[in-house]
Design an enzyme around this catalytic site. Sequence first.
Site, short mmCIF file in Angstrom:
data_model
loop_
_atom_site.label_atom_id
_atom_site.label_comp_id
_atom_site.label_asym_id
_atom_site.label_seq_id
_atom_site.Cartn_x
_atom_site.Cartn_y
_atom_site.Cartn_z
N GLY A 101 0.85 -1.44 0.22
CA GLY A 101 -0.22 0.03 0.10
C GLY A 101 0.75 1.29 0.14
N PHE A 104 3.38 4.13 -4.82
CA PHE A 104 3.12 3.77 -6.36
C PHE A 104 2.31 2.41 -6.47
CE2 PHE A 104 4.52 2.14 -10.53
CZ PHE A 104 4.62 3.35 -11.24
N PHE A 177 11.91 -7.03 1.07
CA PHE A 177 11.13 -7.71 2.07
C PHE A 177 10.10 -8.92 1.30
CE2 PHE A 177 11.41 -3.46 3.78
CZ PHE A 177 12.00 -3.89 5.10
N ALA A 234 4.42 8.57 -8.52
CA ALA A 234 2.93 8.33 -8.25
C ALA A 234 2.07 9.67 -8.24
CB ALA A 234 3.20 7.70 -6.69
N LYS A 285 19.40 2.58 -11.32
CA LYS A 285 19.13 3.94 -11.28
C LYS A 285 19.03 4.70 -10.04
CE LYS A 285 14.53 4.04 -10.77
NZ LYS A 285 13.61 4.96 -9.81
N ARG A 349 12.93 9.76 -4.07
CA ARG A 349 13.36 9.57 -2.57
C ARG A 349 14.90 9.22 -2.68
NH1 ARG A 349 8.59 6.29 -3.06
NH2 ARG A 349 9.96 4.51 -3.39
N ASN A 350 15.24 8.37 -3.43
CA ASN A 350 16.69 8.29 -3.56
C ASN A 350 17.75 9.38 -3.65
OD1 ASN A 350 16.89 4.99 -3.62
ND2 ASN A 350 15.27 5.63 -4.92
N GLU A 375 14.97 2.24 -2.19
CA GLU A 375 15.63 1.26 -2.55
C GLU A 375 17.17 1.44 -2.89
OE1 GLU A 375 14.49 -1.82 -2.35
OE2 GLU A 375 12.30 -1.87 -3.02
#
Length: 426
Positions: A101, A104, A177, A234, A285, A349-350, A375
Site C-alpha cells: 500500500g 506507487f 521484504f 506516483a 538508477k 526518494r533516492n 531502494e
Amino acid sequence: MAAAAPFLPPVPTPRPRLAAAVRRPPPIFTGAANAVPPPEDEDSSDDDDGDATAPRRSARKDRRRAVRVAWEKLVRWSRSWRRRNRSDVLETTRKVVVLGGGSFGTAMAAHVAAKKADLEVSMLLRDDLVCRSINNSHINCKYLPEHRLPENIVATTSAADALAGADFCFHAVPVQFSSSFLEGISTHVDPKLPFISLSKGLELNTLRTMSKIIPRALGNRRQPFIVLSGPSFAVELMNKLPTAMVVASKDKKLASSVQQLLASPNLRISTSSDVTGVEIAGALKNVLAIAAGIVEGMNLGNNCMAALVAQGCSEIRWLATKMGAKPTTLSGLSGSGDIMLTCFVNLSRNRSVGLRLGSGEKLDEIMSSMNQVAEGVSTAGAVIALAQKYNVKMPVLTAVARIIDNELTPKKAVMELMNLPQVEEV
C-alpha cells in the site's frame, strides 16, 4: 521672445516613380508569419526569377507541407494500429489485486480502478489504519492523503480475500521484504496468476531481481511474470499527467495483455522482451540517483552533475549488457528516461537521501526520518557485488556504496573520482 515654431514632420524625399505599366501591387499574405512585403523597388517583371523572396516562400511552403503530411501519416497509422489491436482484456478482467500500500502501488490501483467502474481492485495491506482509511474515506492517509481513490478499491489484510479470483496481481512490496512476504501468501496464489512487478532493486544477499525472487518465493518457476518500469512518480499518475512506461516479459502475448490493461489517454505503455535490461536499469538508477543527490547537496554545480550522471549511465550500460541486456533498452524509457527523472527531480526518494548525505547528515538519521523505502540504499552493496561477479568497473556506483557503508565521506569520494586515470571514452 519670439514664439516657438510649431513642430513639423520631416518632408520625405521624393522617390522616382515607376511607370504605371510596370508597377504591380504587393501580394496579399494571410499568414502573419508570411506578412513580409517585397521591396518597393523590386523588379516587377512577370518572371519570378528576379524576386529574391519567391524561392524562400516556396521552400517555406514545401517544408510546412512536408511536416503536415508526416503528421497526418502518423495520425492515420496510430488510428489504424488501435483498430487492429483492440482487445477485450479490460472487458474480461473482473478483479485485480495490488500487494502493498505504498504510494506507487496505490497510484497503480487507482489508475486501473478508474478505467472500469465495475472492476474490483483489492489492496493487500499490513497496516490496519491505512486499510480502514481506504475503505471508509477512500484515501490512503499515510502516503497519498490529498488524493481521493476510486470507490471500487477495497483494502484488506487477508491474503485469501485479496487474491481470491484475481486476474492480475501487481507486486509493490519493497525488494528486501519480498521473499518473506511472498512465501507467507504463496498458498493463496493461483499458479497461473500473472505477477506485474513494480518493485525496483536487487536482493542484498542473493543479488536476485524480482523476476527471480517471485517464482522462487512462490515455489513456482513458471509463475507468469511482467516487469513495469519507466519514468513515473506516483503523484503525477494520480493527477493524470501524461506518463510513458514499459512492460517487459518473455511472453509477448502477456506483455500485450498488460499493455492493454494499463494503457489510457494519460498513460502510454510500450512493450519489451528484455526483462533483464528493464530490471537492471530500474535497480541501478536508484543508486545513481543517490550520487546525483550528493552532488546537489555539496553544491558542486551543473558541470559536475552532468559528468557524474553521464558516467553513471555508462556504468549501468556496461554491467547490464554484460548480463545480456539490449543497449536499446538502456536508452529507452526504463533506462535513460527513468534515470533522468530520478536524478534530476526533487520528488525522488533516492535523490533526497543523497542530497541530505551531501549536506552532511548521517545515514541513520536520514533513514529514521523517512516513511518510505529508498531502494538505492540497500541496492548499492548488491550492485558492487554484481559488478565484481561480471568483472565490470563502476567507480561512481562503488563510491556511493562506500559512502553508505560509512567508509568514505562524500568530499573524499569526489576527490578520488576526479583523480581516476583519464582514459578513452567508451
